[in-house]
Write a protein that holds these residues in place. Structure first.
Motif, short mmCIF file in Angstrom:
data_model
loop_
_atom_site.label_atom_id
_atom_site.label_comp_id
_atom_site.label_asym_id
_atom_site.label_seq_id
_atom_site.Cartn_x
_atom_site.Cartn_y
_atom_site.Cartn_z
N ASP A 39 42.41 40.23 7.17
CA ASP A 39 42.11 38.79 7.10
C ASP A 39 42.52 38.24 5.74
OD1 ASP A 39 41.15 38.88 9.59
OD2 ASP A 39 39.01 38.87 9.05
N ALA A 40 43.05 37.01 5.72
CA ALA A 40 43.50 36.38 4.48
C ALA A 40 42.31 36.02 3.59
CB ALA A 40 44.30 35.13 4.80
N GLU A 41 42.48 36.26 2.28
CA GLU A 41 41.46 35.87 1.32
C GLU A 41 41.53 34.36 1.09
OE1 GLU A 41 39.21 37.76 -0.39
OE2 GLU A 41 39.74 39.42 0.91
N PRO A 42 40.40 33.71 0.76
CA PRO A 42 40.43 32.28 0.44
C PRO A 42 41.35 32.04 -0.75
CG PRO A 42 38.17 33.08 0.71
CD PRO A 42 39.06 34.29 0.68
N ARG A 43 41.99 30.87 -0.79
CA ARG A 43 42.92 30.53 -1.85
C ARG A 43 42.30 29.46 -2.74
NH1 ARG A 43 48.61 30.15 1.55
NH2 ARG A 43 48.65 32.33 2.27
N PRO A 44 41.89 29.81 -3.95
CA PRO A 44 41.26 28.82 -4.84
C PRO A 44 42.16 27.63 -5.14
CG PRO A 44 40.88 31.05 -5.64
CD PRO A 44 41.88 31.16 -4.53
N LEU A 45 43.47 27.85 -5.27
CA LEU A 45 44.37 26.74 -5.58
C LEU A 45 44.42 25.73 -4.45
CD1 LEU A 45 47.34 28.47 -7.45
CD2 LEU A 45 45.44 27.16 -8.39
N ASP A 46 44.22 26.20 -3.22
CA ASP A 46 44.16 25.25 -2.11
C ASP A 46 42.95 24.33 -2.27
OD1 ASP A 46 46.41 26.36 -1.06
OD2 ASP A 46 45.37 27.59 0.44
N ALA A 47 41.84 24.91 -2.69
CA ALA A 47 40.63 24.10 -2.91
C ALA A 47 40.84 23.09 -4.02
CB ALA A 47 39.44 25.01 -3.24
N VAL A 48 41.56 23.49 -5.08
CA VAL A 48 41.86 22.58 -6.19
C VAL A 48 42.71 21.42 -5.69
CG1 VAL A 48 43.05 22.34 -8.39
CG2 VAL A 48 41.64 24.36 -7.95
N ALA A 49 43.73 21.73 -4.90
CA ALA A 49 44.63 20.69 -4.38
C ALA A 49 43.87 19.70 -3.50
CB ALA A 49 45.76 21.33 -3.59
#
Length: 295
Positions: A39-49
């Motif tokens: 399973d893919a790990e959450p992407r912090p940069l996506d949350a920032v965007a």
């Protein structure tokens, strides 16, 4: 081959031994299917965007006063400023607000300076920005003695914004409250009061609460109880008159500014607030020697 078996994992490690690798922490819950590991790990940069997009405030036609876009200021919001080569855009701060610093992400392709207009309480700081070309992006952080402004600057080949400024809803609300409080303080307690006929022979006893009255007085027909100025921000206790039987009776009173006005005289009254740890303040007119009820 089962992808969760030790043999498969060892084979995968061997096949990538001579390739650059990223270290990824994988946690597997005992008994979970093998697919869980992939399973893919959450992407912090996506949350920032996402957060940046949601915080971005864009100009709109209803927000313009003449050529200036007026944004409602909010903590953490990002304000868009479109600029164009050859044009100067004005970032106008609140009147009386003092500039502390201006920091820009790109100080090579953007010219940034500041100046002031007006004097005294009307003095206003203006931050002036100009790009050296079109198609440029940068951010600017402005700090003052009152707040921080976050701006997103973008230069275009078309139109540039002449100016931006802000409205301050919280400041407007505080100003309205201050004006209301000032009006209440200036309003007369009651009509027809003759100072030379007022009786101030009252004493205040009991608990020292935040709302403990400063004094009490009467004009021969009405009693006035003066509270401290902070009463407008807290609870106001009900007033009880102690009758001849020693029982407390709730009495009708009205609040005028920070005064209770009671349309009668009394010998002893009590202000009571709270249940488990009740605070009681007694108001006694001089010459009333009855004991406190229950004592």
């Amino acid at each position: 081959m089962n992808i969760a078996s030790p043999a498969f994992i060892m084979l995968a490690l061997a096949s990538t031994a001579h390739q650059p690798k990223a270290v990824v922490a994988v946690h597997r819950v005992a008994g979970a299917p093998a697919a869980t590991i992939l399973d893919a790990e959450p992407r912090p940069l996506d949350a920032v965007a996402v957060a940046n997009r949601q915080a971005l405030q864009e100009p709109n036609s209803l927000g313009f006063i003449n050529a200036a876009q007026v944004y409602p200021w909010s903590e953490g919001a990002i304000y868009r400023l479109f600029t164009a080569p050859g044009l100067v855009s004005d970032i106008m701060l609140q009147a009386g607000e003092n500039l502390v610093s201006v920091a820009a992400g790109d100080t090579v392709r953007w010219v940034i300076g500041d100046t002031t207009s007006g004097a005294g309480s009307a003095k206003r700081t203006h931050i002036l920005v100009k790009p050296i070309g079109a198609g440029l992006l940068t951010n600017v952080v402005v700090t003052t003695d009152r707040r921080t402004y976050l701006l997103a600057l973008q230069s275009t080949y078309r139109e540039g914004m002449a100016a931006i400024s802000w409205s301050y809803p919280q400041d407007d609300l505080l100003a309205l409250r201050k004006a209301r409080d000032a009006a209440l303080a200036a309003a007369p307690i009651a009509e027809g009061l003759a100072v030379d006929q007022l009786n101030f022979n009252y004493r205040i006893e009991g608990d020292r609460a935040a709302w403990t009255p400063l004094r009490a007085f009467d004009d021969g027909t009405r009693t006035f109880i003066e509270f401290p100025p902070t009463i407008s921000t807290g609870e106001i206790p009900p007033l009880f008159v102690i009758g001849s039987s020693g029982k407390a009776e709730l009495v009708n009173s009205r609040l005028s500014g920070r005064y209770y006005v009671v349309d009668r005289l009394f010998s002893i009254a009590e202000l009571q607030l709270g249940e488990k740890r009740q605070q009681v303040v007694r108001i006694v007119r001089a010459g009333s020697d009855r004991r406190r009820r229950g004592s």
